[in-house]
Design a protein around this motif. Structure first.
Motif, short mmCIF file in Angstrom:
data_model
loop_
_atom_site.label_atom_id
_atom_site.label_comp_id
_atom_site.label_asym_id
_atom_site.label_seq_id
_atom_site.Cartn_x
_atom_site.Cartn_y
_atom_site.Cartn_z
N ARG A 184 0.81 -1.23 0.00
CA ARG A 184 0.00 0.00 0.00
C ARG A 184 0.84 1.27 0.00
O ARG A 184 0.38 2.32 -0.41
CB ARG A 184 -0.92 0.01 1.22
CG ARG A 184 -1.88 -1.14 1.23
CD ARG A 184 -2.78 -1.10 2.44
NE ARG A 184 -3.63 -2.28 2.45
CZ ARG A 184 -4.47 -2.58 3.42
NH1 ARG A 184 -4.58 -1.77 4.45
NH2 ARG A 184 -5.21 -3.67 3.36
N PHE A 185 2.04 1.16 0.52
CA PHE A 185 2.90 2.32 0.61
C PHE A 185 4.26 1.96 0.00
O PHE A 185 4.72 0.83 0.12
CB PHE A 185 3.10 2.74 2.07
CG PHE A 185 1.81 3.06 2.77
CD1 PHE A 185 1.23 4.30 2.66
CD2 PHE A 185 1.17 2.09 3.53
CE1 PHE A 185 0.04 4.60 3.32
CE2 PHE A 185 -0.02 2.37 4.19
CZ PHE A 185 -0.59 3.64 4.07
N PRO A 186 4.91 2.92 -0.66
CA PRO A 186 6.23 2.64 -1.25
C PRO A 186 7.19 2.10 -0.20
O PRO A 186 7.29 2.64 0.89
CB PRO A 186 6.67 4.02 -1.76
CG PRO A 186 5.40 4.78 -1.94
CD PRO A 186 4.47 4.29 -0.87
N TYR A 187 7.85 1.05 -0.56
CA TYR A 187 8.80 0.44 0.37
C TYR A 187 10.02 1.32 0.53
O TYR A 187 10.53 1.88 -0.42
CB TYR A 187 9.22 -0.95 -0.13
CG TYR A 187 10.06 -1.70 0.87
CD1 TYR A 187 11.45 -1.69 0.78
CD2 TYR A 187 9.46 -2.41 1.90
CE1 TYR A 187 12.22 -2.37 1.70
CE2 TYR A 187 10.23 -3.09 2.83
CZ TYR A 187 11.60 -3.07 2.72
OH TYR A 187 12.36 -3.73 3.64
N ASN A 188 10.49 1.46 1.75
CA ASN A 188 11.63 2.31 2.04
C ASN A 188 12.47 1.64 3.11
O ASN A 188 12.00 1.44 4.23
CB ASN A 188 11.14 3.68 2.52
CG ASN A 188 12.28 4.67 2.69
OD1 ASN A 188 13.29 4.37 3.30
ND2 ASN A 188 12.10 5.86 2.12
N ASP A 189 13.70 1.26 2.77
CA ASP A 189 14.56 0.57 3.73
C ASP A 189 14.81 1.40 4.97
O ASP A 189 14.97 0.88 6.08
CB ASP A 189 15.91 0.22 3.09
CG ASP A 189 15.77 -0.90 2.08
OD1 ASP A 189 14.88 -1.75 2.29
OD2 ASP A 189 16.52 -0.92 1.10
N PHE A 190 14.82 2.72 4.79
CA PHE A 190 15.08 3.58 5.95
C PHE A 190 13.88 3.58 6.90
O PHE A 190 14.04 3.53 8.12
CB PHE A 190 15.36 5.01 5.48
CG PHE A 190 15.55 5.97 6.63
CD1 PHE A 190 16.73 5.98 7.35
CD2 PHE A 190 14.54 6.85 6.98
CE1 PHE A 190 16.90 6.85 8.41
CE2 PHE A 190 14.70 7.73 8.04
CZ PHE A 190 15.89 7.73 8.76
N LEU A 191 12.67 3.58 6.31
CA LEU A 191 11.48 3.61 7.15
C LEU A 191 11.21 2.26 7.81
O LEU A 191 10.70 2.19 8.92
CB LEU A 191 10.26 4.02 6.33
CG LEU A 191 10.20 5.49 5.89
CD1 LEU A 191 8.98 5.71 5.01
CD2 LEU A 191 10.13 6.40 7.12
N TYR A 192 11.51 1.18 7.08
CA TYR A 192 11.18 -0.14 7.58
C TYR A 192 12.43 -1.00 7.69
O TYR A 192 12.71 -1.82 6.82
CB TYR A 192 10.16 -0.81 6.66
CG TYR A 192 8.96 0.07 6.41
CD1 TYR A 192 8.14 0.45 7.46
CD2 TYR A 192 8.67 0.53 5.14
CE1 TYR A 192 7.06 1.27 7.25
CE2 TYR A 192 7.58 1.35 4.92
CZ TYR A 192 6.77 1.72 5.98
OH TYR A 192 5.70 2.54 5.77
N PRO A 193 13.20 -0.82 8.74
CA PRO A 193 14.43 -1.60 8.90
C PRO A 193 14.12 -3.04 9.25
O PRO A 193 12.99 -3.39 9.55
CB PRO A 193 15.13 -0.88 10.07
CG PRO A 193 13.98 -0.33 10.88
CD PRO A 193 12.94 0.07 9.88
N GLU A 194 15.18 -3.84 9.21
CA GLU A 194 15.03 -5.21 9.68
C GLU A 194 14.59 -5.19 11.14
O GLU A 194 14.89 -4.25 11.88
CB GLU A 194 16.37 -5.97 9.55
CG GLU A 194 16.76 -6.31 8.12
CD GLU A 194 15.80 -7.29 7.49
OE1 GLU A 194 15.41 -8.27 8.17
OE2 GLU A 194 15.41 -7.06 6.34
N PHE A 195 13.91 -6.26 11.53
CA PHE A 195 13.41 -6.34 12.91
C PHE A 195 14.59 -6.23 13.89
O PHE A 195 15.59 -6.91 13.75
CB PHE A 195 12.68 -7.66 13.12
CG PHE A 195 12.14 -7.84 14.51
CD1 PHE A 195 10.84 -7.41 14.81
CD2 PHE A 195 12.88 -8.43 15.51
CE1 PHE A 195 10.31 -7.56 16.09
CE2 PHE A 195 12.36 -8.59 16.79
CZ PHE A 195 11.08 -8.16 17.07
#
Length: 405
Positions: A389-400
């Motif tokens: 639903r939202f553009p993927y961004n490594d900065f916004l969604y880091p590894e757990f």
């Protein structure tokens, strides 16, 4: 509706009655009666005795047959302190009338008992309206037994037509009430639908499961809120929605009413709007009480109810809760009988179908055992939906990272 909950210090004394049909084992009947007793205790009653009768099918006039009914009658003559008799299935109007005539006690069936508990637990206008609708729908076909003055007629302009019995007036009044309650529910449903739309595109997660499996406890642990949780059936009726953030990944979490076997059809119908949170969820967390001896049957009840509310197949995580209360009876080395849940260790259970068909995790919500592993599994599943639903961004969604939680 009959209300069991007593304001006196002394609990109301009741007996329980069930029929064992060929498709039920003795252990299953015992489990059903255990659950019925739990329901009775939740409603404020104390169970004095249980009666069971083996029949090909429940007797259509007396439920248990004339012989067993006479046995119950004799027991009640000796124990005059018993106020009510509770039956494990929904009784027909004919069965209710015949049983009351024979036993001279207040008679409740499982449906009546569950409705009574729901009525005592409803807090919001939405829940109260839903329960009231279910009560009147249950009451309508059973009006006859509630009146001793059916032959008395009451005339009057604007009241009814000449010669119409009072019970017909009462039926018409109840039908009018049912019609009004349905309109009230439609209005509330439209308001709630608008609220759901205003939540935008956030991922929605719904907690589902049998009643008293720990959904509210898990909700409190995840959302750091104070949703009412109690070791009683149907402790919460109203759907509660909270915003949860794992790391920096936000989603909505909904706690829903618990399911139960033989859930009254009227309740399923009237609570369908509440269960819209389940229908519209992107991900289900199916909570299971692993310490309950009949947890597999409870899983099936939940799955059947989900199918009944037309819930589409959607991603599900199986959460096997209450591992702190799980116990087993080790098999003897020379015991050649097949292993059952009763004698499997928790590690053995993790290797069965339960951990293979869908993403699964074994936890204790109360003790927060294996909670980080659970949150990582939940984070990963929510993220899969979120990035569509939202553009993927490594900065916004880091590894757990446990430090983010």
């Amino acid at each position: 509706m009959t209300n069991l909950i007593s304001t006196d210090k002394e609990l109301e004394k009741v007996i329980l009655v069930a029929v064992r049909t060929p498709d039920l084992s003795e252990a299953e009947v015992t489990e059903h009666l255990d659950e019925l007793e739990f329901l009775a205790r939740t409603a404020g009653a104390e169970v004095s005795k249980r009666f069971t009768q083996s029949l090909t099918m429940a007797d259509n006039r007396t439920y248990v047959g004339s012989g067993k009914l006479e046995e119950i009658h004799d027991y009640l003559k000796i124990h005059e302190e018993i106020n009510s008799v509770i039956f494990d299935d929904e009784l027909s109007p004919v069965q209710l009338k015949n049983i009351e005539t024979n036993l001279h006690r207040r008679i409740l069936d499982r449906t009546n008992l569950i409705l009574d508990i729901f009525a005592s637990r409803a807090r919001t206008a939405h829940a109260k309206t839903q329960v009231e609708l279910a009560q009147y729908q249950y009451l309508l076909p059973r009006l006859t037994r509630m009146w001793t003055h059916l032959e008395r007629q009451r005339g009057g302009i604007g009241m009814r037509g000449p010669g119409e019995k009072e019970i017909e007036t009462d039926r018409r009044i109840i039908r009018d009430i049912i019609s009004k309650l349905k309109k009230d529910l439609e209005k509330i449903d439209r308001q709630m639908a608008t609220q759901r739309k205003n939540r935008g595109k956030m991922v929605r997660v719904a907690l589902v499961g049998y009643t008293n499996v720990g959904k509210s406890t898990l909700m409190n642990s995840l959302s750091k809120s104070e949703v009412f949780a109690e070791n009683k059936l149907f402790a919460t009726l109203d759907t509660t929605v909270r915003k949860v953030v794992l790391g920096n990944l936000p989603f909505l979490l909904a706690d829903t009413v618990g399911f139960i076997r033989k859930l009254p059809h009227h309740l399923v119908e009237s609570f369908k709007s509440t269960l819209d949170e389940v229908r519209e969820a992107d991900l289900l967390l199916h909570i299971v009480d692993i310490s309950h001896p009949g947890f597999e049957q409870q899983i099936e009840v939940v799955n059947n109810t989900l199918r009944e509310i037309d819930n589409r197949e959607k991603p599900t995580i199986m959460i096997f809760n209450k591992i702190d209360a799980y116990s087993h009876i080790p098999k003897e080395e020379d015991d050649l009988t097949p292993a059952t849940n009763a004698n499997l260790t928790l590690e053995d259970l993790k290797q069965t179908w339960m951990a293979k068909d869908t993403p699964s995790i074994f936890i204790s919500a109360r003790e927060k055992t294996y909670f980080e592993e659970f949150k990582k599994t939940l984070y990963d599943e929510v993220l899969k939906i979120h990035v569509t639903r939202f553009p993927y961004n490594d900065f916004l969604y880091p590894e757990f990272d446990e430090e983010n939680f």
